[in-house]
Design a protein around this motif. Structure first.
Motif, PDB file in Angstrom:
ATOM      1  N   PRO A   1       0.789  -1.172  -0.387  1.00 55.15           N
ATOM      2  CA  PRO A   1      -0.107  -0.095  -0.116  1.00 55.15           C
ATOM      3  C   PRO A   1       0.947   1.335  -0.338  1.00 55.15           C
ATOM      4  N   PRO A   2       0.373   2.329  -0.727  1.00 58.20           N
ATOM      5  CA  PRO A   2       0.862   3.226  -0.412  1.00 58.20           C
ATOM      6  C   PRO A   2       1.912   3.796   0.785  1.00 58.20           C
ATOM      7  N   ARG A   3       2.185   4.845   1.034  1.00 50.93           N
ATOM      8  CA  ARG A   3       2.519   5.191   2.057  1.00 50.93           C
ATOM      9  C   ARG A   3       2.182   6.778   2.476  1.00 50.93           C
ATOM     10  N   PRO A   4       1.347   6.613   3.440  1.00 54.83           N
ATOM     11  CA  PRO A   4       0.346   8.024   3.836  1.00 54.83           C
ATOM     12  C   PRO A   4       0.635   9.170   3.612  1.00 54.83           C
ATOM     13  N   LEU A   5       0.277  10.182   2.863  1.00 52.25           N
ATOM     14  CA  LEU A   5       0.832  11.612   2.874  1.00 52.25           C
ATOM     15  C   LEU A   5       0.669  12.155   4.452  1.00 52.25           C
ATOM     16  N   THR A   6       1.987  13.492   4.389  1.00 49.58           N
ATOM     17  CA  THR A   6       2.111  14.288   5.396  1.00 49.58           C
ATOM     18  C   THR A   6       2.041  15.166   4.652  1.00 49.58           C
ATOM     19  N   GLY A   7       2.040  16.434   5.017  1.00 57.16           N
ATOM     20  CA  GLY A   7       2.325  17.567   5.335  1.00 57.16           C
ATOM     21  C   GLY A   7       1.371  18.295   4.205  1.00 57.16           C
ATOM     22  N   GLN A   8       1.644  19.280   3.009  1.00 55.34           N
ATOM     23  CA  GLN A   8       0.529  19.482   2.211  1.00 55.34           C
ATOM     24  C   GLN A   8      -0.431  18.972   1.344  1.00 55.34           C
TER      25      GLN A   8
ATOM     26  N   ALA B   1      -1.652  16.326   2.063  1.00 58.19           N
ATOM     27  CA  ALA B   1      -2.649  15.243   3.296  1.00 58.19           C
ATOM     28  C   ALA B   1      -3.330  16.433   3.457  1.00 58.19           C
ATOM     29  N   ARG B   2      -3.450  17.536   3.643  1.00 57.00           N
ATOM     30  CA  ARG B   2      -3.645  18.697   3.481  1.00 57.00           C
ATOM     31  C   ARG B   2      -4.685  19.227   2.088  1.00 57.00           C
ATOM     32  N   HIS B   3      -4.192  19.241   1.499  1.00 58.57           N
ATOM     33  CA  HIS B   3      -5.014  19.554   0.140  1.00 58.57           C
ATOM     34  C   HIS B   3      -5.779  18.305  -0.698  1.00 58.57           C
ATOM     35  N   LEU B   4      -5.261  16.683  -0.272  1.00 58.66           N
ATOM     36  CA  LEU B   4      -6.098  15.724  -0.447  1.00 58.66           C
ATOM     37  C   LEU B   4      -7.552  15.786   0.280  1.00 58.66           C
ATOM     38  N   GLU B   5      -7.473  16.035   1.258  1.00 58.55           N
ATOM     39  CA  GLU B   5      -8.659  16.445   3.009  1.00 58.55           C
ATOM     40  C   GLU B   5      -9.120  17.141   2.060  1.00 58.55           C
ATOM     41  N   ALA B   6      -9.049  18.408   1.724  1.00 54.98           N
ATOM     42  CA  ALA B   6      -9.876  19.474   0.973  1.00 54.98           C
ATOM     43  C   ALA B   6     -10.779  19.508   0.497  1.00 54.98           C
ATOM     44  N   LEU B   7      -9.993  18.410  -0.603  1.00 53.28           N
ATOM     45  CA  LEU B   7     -10.729  17.970  -1.598  1.00 53.28           C
ATOM     46  C   LEU B   7     -11.632  16.497  -1.290  1.00 53.28           C
TER      47      LEU B   7
ATOM     48  N   GLY C   1     -18.057   5.208   1.517  1.00 54.15           N
ATOM     49  CA  GLY C   1     -17.358   3.969   1.149  1.00 54.15           C
ATOM     50  C   GLY C   1     -16.396   4.679   0.067  1.00 54.15           C
ATOM     51  N   LEU C   2     -16.930   5.849  -1.549  1.00 54.41           N
ATOM     52  CA  LEU C   2     -16.981   6.963  -2.223  1.00 54.41           C
ATOM     53  C   LEU C   2     -15.868   7.536  -1.650  1.00 54.41           C
ATOM     54  N   LYS C   3     -15.719   7.573  -0.343  1.00 56.63           N
ATOM     55  CA  LYS C   3     -14.511   8.979  -0.408  1.00 56.63           C
ATOM     56  C   LYS C   3     -12.987   8.261   0.075  1.00 56.63           C
ATOM     57  N   ALA C   4     -13.438   6.909   0.613  1.00 58.94           N
ATOM     58  CA  ALA C   4     -12.545   6.293   1.184  1.00 58.94           C
ATOM     59  C   ALA C   4     -11.600   5.536  -0.400  1.00 58.94           C
ATOM     60  N   ALA C   5     -12.118   5.340  -1.554  1.00 55.47           N
ATOM     61  CA  ALA C   5     -11.923   4.744  -2.417  1.00 55.47           C
ATOM     62  C   ALA C   5     -11.276   6.001  -2.950  1.00 55.47           C
ATOM     63  N   LEU C   6     -11.711   7.030  -2.833  1.00 52.47           N
ATOM     64  CA  LEU C   6     -11.063   8.802  -3.702  1.00 52.47           C
ATOM     65  C   LEU C   6     -10.021   8.812  -3.403  1.00 52.47           C
ATOM     66  N   THR C   7      -9.783   8.494  -1.572  1.00 52.55           N
ATOM     67  CA  THR C   7      -8.822   9.081  -0.332  1.00 52.55           C
ATOM     68  C   THR C   7      -7.795   8.219  -0.980  1.00 52.55           C
ATOM     69  N   ARG C   8      -7.905   6.324  -1.384  1.00 52.92           N
ATOM     70  CA  ARG C   8      -7.087   5.613  -1.926  1.00 52.92           C
ATOM     71  C   ARG C   8      -6.295   6.305  -2.965  1.00 52.92           C
ATOM     72  N   LEU C   9      -7.373   6.386  -4.274  1.00 53.46           N
ATOM     73  CA  LEU C   9      -6.492   6.908  -5.424  1.00 53.46           C
ATOM     74  C   LEU C   9      -5.444   8.220  -4.985  1.00 53.46           C
ATOM     75  N   GLY C  10      -5.848   9.477  -4.200  1.00 55.20           N
ATOM     76  CA  GLY C  10      -5.618  10.661  -3.926  1.00 55.20           C
ATOM     77  C   GLY C  10      -4.233  10.432  -3.622  1.00 55.20           C
ATOM     78  N   THR C  11      -4.397   9.567  -2.279  1.00 55.91           N
ATOM     79  CA  THR C  11      -2.604   9.034  -2.037  1.00 55.91           C
ATOM     80  C   THR C  11      -1.749   8.112  -2.413  1.00 55.91           C
ATOM     81  N   ALA C  12      -2.470   7.249  -3.540  1.00 56.10           N
ATOM     82  CA  ALA C  12      -1.520   6.962  -4.513  1.00 56.10           C
ATOM     83  C   ALA C  12      -1.124   7.558  -5.393  1.00 56.10           C
ATOM     84  N   VAL C  13      -1.769   8.629  -6.020  1.00 52.38           N
ATOM     85  CA  VAL C  13      -1.645   9.428  -7.316  1.00 52.38           C
ATOM     86  C   VAL C  13      -0.366  11.040  -6.435  1.00 52.38           C
ATOM     87  N   LEU C  14      -0.922  11.237  -4.837  1.00 52.10           N
ATOM     88  CA  LEU C  14      -0.006  12.325  -4.522  1.00 52.10           C
ATOM     89  C   LEU C  14       1.659  11.374  -4.036  1.00 52.10           C
TER      90      LEU C  14
END
Length: 175
Positions: free
Chosen positions: A135-142, A144-150, A158-171
């Motif tokens: 699994p991708p490493r958790p985001l930290t700093g800017q 992580a805050r940007h993904l949380e805002a999105l 369920g959708l929020k968790a899926a998009l968070t996983r996707l965003g973590t992998a991409v960012l």
């Protein structure tokens, strides 16, 4: 000879310029597959039905070798039934060899004419190897805050968790 258009019933509405992605992909892939392997995307797409439940998961058509015969009287070449090469996983190839006659009948029934007279079986892995990914490493700093805002306004968990996983992998990708 110009390529034929797909059949549409008379009076059916077909918007100009709109085509399904499968039509575009098949139009691109079929000439390459026909030239290199003698098969079409239609055969590949229907293989599970042709091979049946017993062999759908462990076989894959590789190519069709079409021998040519030149008529001595007319000088024109005619196609003879070909040889279909099938990749098959390990020991299942023996069981496939025992059902070769039935498989040839199914393939010829699919084509609508005697296209294949025998099958050549090649033992090789067909099923994709399952690679476990970390699994991708958790985001930290800017980031992580940007993904949380999105994802803050998404109500469905369920959708929020899926998009968070996707965003973590991409960012989290290294650039």
């Amino acid at each position: 000879m110009a390529p034929s258009k797909p059949y549409t019933p008379k009076g059916a509405y077909t918007p100009k310029g709109v085509r399904q992605i499968s039509e575009v992909a098949n139009g691109l892939l079929d000439p390459v597959l026909a030239k290199r392997a003698g098969i079409s995307t239609l055969l590949l797409g229907s293989w599970d039905e042709i091979a049946g439940e017993a062999f759908a998961d462990c076989t894959r058509p590789e190519k069709i070798a079409w021998p040519r015969r030149v008529s001595e009287m007319t000088g024109e070449s005619r196609h003879q039934p070909g040889v279909l090469t099938i990749a098959c996983d390990g020991a299942r190839a023996l069981f496939l060899a025992h059902t070769e006659g039935e498989l040839v009948q199914r393939i010829n029934g699919f084509f609508g004419f005697p296209a294949i007279d025998r099958v050549r079986i090649v033992q090789k892995p067909v099923t994709p190897v399952n690679r476990t990914r970390r699994p991708p490493r958790p985001l930290t700093g800017q980031p992580a805050r940007h993904l949380e805002a999105l994802t803050a306004e998404i109500e469905d968990e369920g959708l929020k968790a899926a998009l968070t996983r996707l965003g973590t992998a991409v960012l989290g990708q290294k650039r």
